[in-house]
Design an enzyme around this catalytic site. Structure first.
Site, short mmCIF file in Angstrom:
data_model
loop_
_atom_site.label_atom_id
_atom_site.label_comp_id
_atom_site.label_asym_id
_atom_site.label_seq_id
_atom_site.Cartn_x
_atom_site.Cartn_y
_atom_site.Cartn_z
CG ASN A 106 30.76 -68.81 -25.46
OD1 ASN A 106 31.03 -67.87 -24.87
ND2 ASN A 106 31.34 -69.96 -25.39
CG MET A 152 34.88 -76.52 -33.91
SD MET A 152 36.05 -75.79 -32.76
CE MET A 152 37.04 -77.01 -32.28
CG HIS A 192 41.65 -70.25 -27.20
ND1 HIS A 192 41.35 -71.07 -28.05
CD2 HIS A 192 42.72 -70.72 -26.20
CE1 HIS A 192 42.29 -72.17 -27.74
NE2 HIS A 192 42.99 -71.72 -26.52
C1 GRF Z 1 34.15 -72.55 -25.92
O1 GRF Z 1 35.15 -73.12 -24.94
C2 GRF Z 1 35.26 -71.51 -26.54
O2 GRF Z 1 36.17 -70.99 -25.97
C3 GRF Z 1 35.99 -72.38 -27.58
O3 GRF Z 1 34.90 -73.22 -28.23
C4 GRF Z 1 34.23 -73.54 -27.16
C5 GRF Z 1 32.50 -73.19 -27.73
O4 GRF Z 1 31.47 -73.38 -26.88
N1 GRF Z 1 36.33 -71.54 -28.86
P1 GRF Z 1 30.02 -72.90 -27.12
O5 GRF Z 1 29.73 -73.67 -28.46
O6 GRF Z 1 29.75 -71.52 -27.22
O7 GRF Z 1 29.24 -73.79 -26.26
#
Ligand code: GRF
Length: 363
Positions: free
Chosen positions: A181, A260, A279
């Site tokens: 992301n 996290m 999420h």
């Molecule tokens: C994503 O699936 C998001 O929805 C969740 O954690 C994951 C993060 O993925 N909160 P990334 O680290 O952005 O690849």
């Protein structure tokens, strides 16, 4: 410091005592106020409304230089004081030449002390904090006006970057892992579809991919030692460090992208309404870990992703937008998560832009 707009600290202290005898309350704030902008004006009005009189302790020219670097202040203390005194909400201005306002706080012993939302009670300078405790001052953190800061004003004046005309937010991205992301947001900025600047990337995991991706893009990327609290909670020192980093990077929006850890008190308060999370479920379904696995195991036929504001709960803040994703026959946890993430990468930059536009409209 000579100026008819600058009061002597001892005179203001005596005036404070006189007001106190009448049961009136004096509010103190301090800062550089180098280029007065609407964010300052609203902040000062809000501070004045907390009591019966407002004293501004203004950093002298040497201390502004020490705090902000060579080339600052743009305006001399005498001029800054004159501008401030022209505001109906400012009753007195005193100037201090040290880096910290400790001496002024000790002398004036304000009933209330106001500071902008780029600070938290915990991230106040410890010496100033101790002086406030000695004075028995109530501490109030006031929210900032998004996009209105001296550094944003200076960036706009410098015409900083064609890609970023200066109206877009400065983002902090907080992640713990893979960082896809983060990449999607950084790519959207590079393509010009999201007007924003990534001011800093923070992670609680020293060797996370998100930190190395950020570093390879030349972005400031820092590991924050999370502390040893249980249940994903961040320790006080980590929260303070995050608050300090957000402040020193002049961050407008905090973007959680696979972070996290649970943010608490001071950071949440300072950035109320300006912390977003993504999420992988159609909230309120499946908050918490492994949301897509749980959707699959429940035999649902669709799931999706949600961008929401962050509050003190787990994935419980106000929802800003959702995207639906079908669960297909033969899906595994991996294929489903990959399909959700495709939608996330498209959704998140769009919602960041829309949320910022909404905040700017509210002023
Ligand atoms: C994503 O699936 C998001 O929805 C969740 O954690 C994951 C993060 O993925 N909160 P990334 O680290 O952005 O690849």
């Amino acid at each position: 410091m000579e100026s008819s707009f600058i009061s002597d600290t001892d005179t203001v202290a005596a005036w404070r005592d006189a007001l106190d005898r009448e049961g009136r309350r004096v509010v103190l704030t301090n800062g550089c106020f180098d280029l007065l902008h609407v964010g300052h004006v609203r902040y000062l009005q809000e501070a004045r409304a907390l009591g019966d009189a407002l004293v501004v302790a203004l950093n002298g020219d040497a201390s502004v230089r020490e705090l902000k670097g060579e080339g600052r202040p743009v305006n001399t203390a005498a001029d800054r004081a004159e501008i401030l005194r022209a505001l109906a909400c400012v009753d007195r201005v005193v100037v201090f030449d040290e880096k910290r306002a400790t001496r002024v706080i000790d002398a004036i012993r304000p009933h209330l002390y106001a500071k902008g939302g780029d600070y938290t009670p915990e991230s106040l300078n410890p010496e100033e904090r101790a002086a406030l405790d000695r004075a028995g001052s109530e501490i109030r953190i006031l929210s900032l006006v998004p996009g209105q800061s001296t550094s944003a004003t200076l960036r706009r004046m410098a015409g900083d970057g064609d890609k970023s005309p200066g109206t877009g937010p400065r983002l902090a991205i907080l992640g713990s892992g893979h960082g896809s992301n983060f990449e999607a947001i950084a790519d959207a900025i590079d393509r010009g579809t999201l007007d924003a600047t990534i001011a800093v990337v923070l992670s609680d995991v020293a060797d996370s991919r998100v930190l190395s991706l950020a570093r390879s893009r030349g972005l400031p990327a820092l590991h924050i030692e999370p502390g040893s609290e249980r249940g994903g909670r961040l320790g006080d020192a980590a929260l303070k460090e995050i608050a300090d980093r957000l402040k020193s990077a002049s961050v407008d929006l905090v973007i959680l992208a696979g972070f996290m850890r649970i943010l608490r008190g001071p950071v949440l308060e300072a950035f109320a309404g300006r912390i977003l999370n993504i999420h992988p479920s159609l909230l309120p379904l499946y908050p918490g870990l492994g949301a897509w696995r749980r959707a699959l195991a429940s035999g649902d036929t669709e799931t999706g992703c949600t961008v929401h504001l962050v509050d003190s709960g787990i994935d419980s803040g106000a929802m800003l937008a959702q995207e639906r994703v079908p669960i297909l026959p033969g899906d595994t946890a991996e294929t489903l998560h990959a399909r959700i993430q495709e939608r996330e990468h498209e959704l998140y930059p769009r919602v960041i832009a829309a949320h910022w536009a909404g905040l700017m409209k509210q002023g």
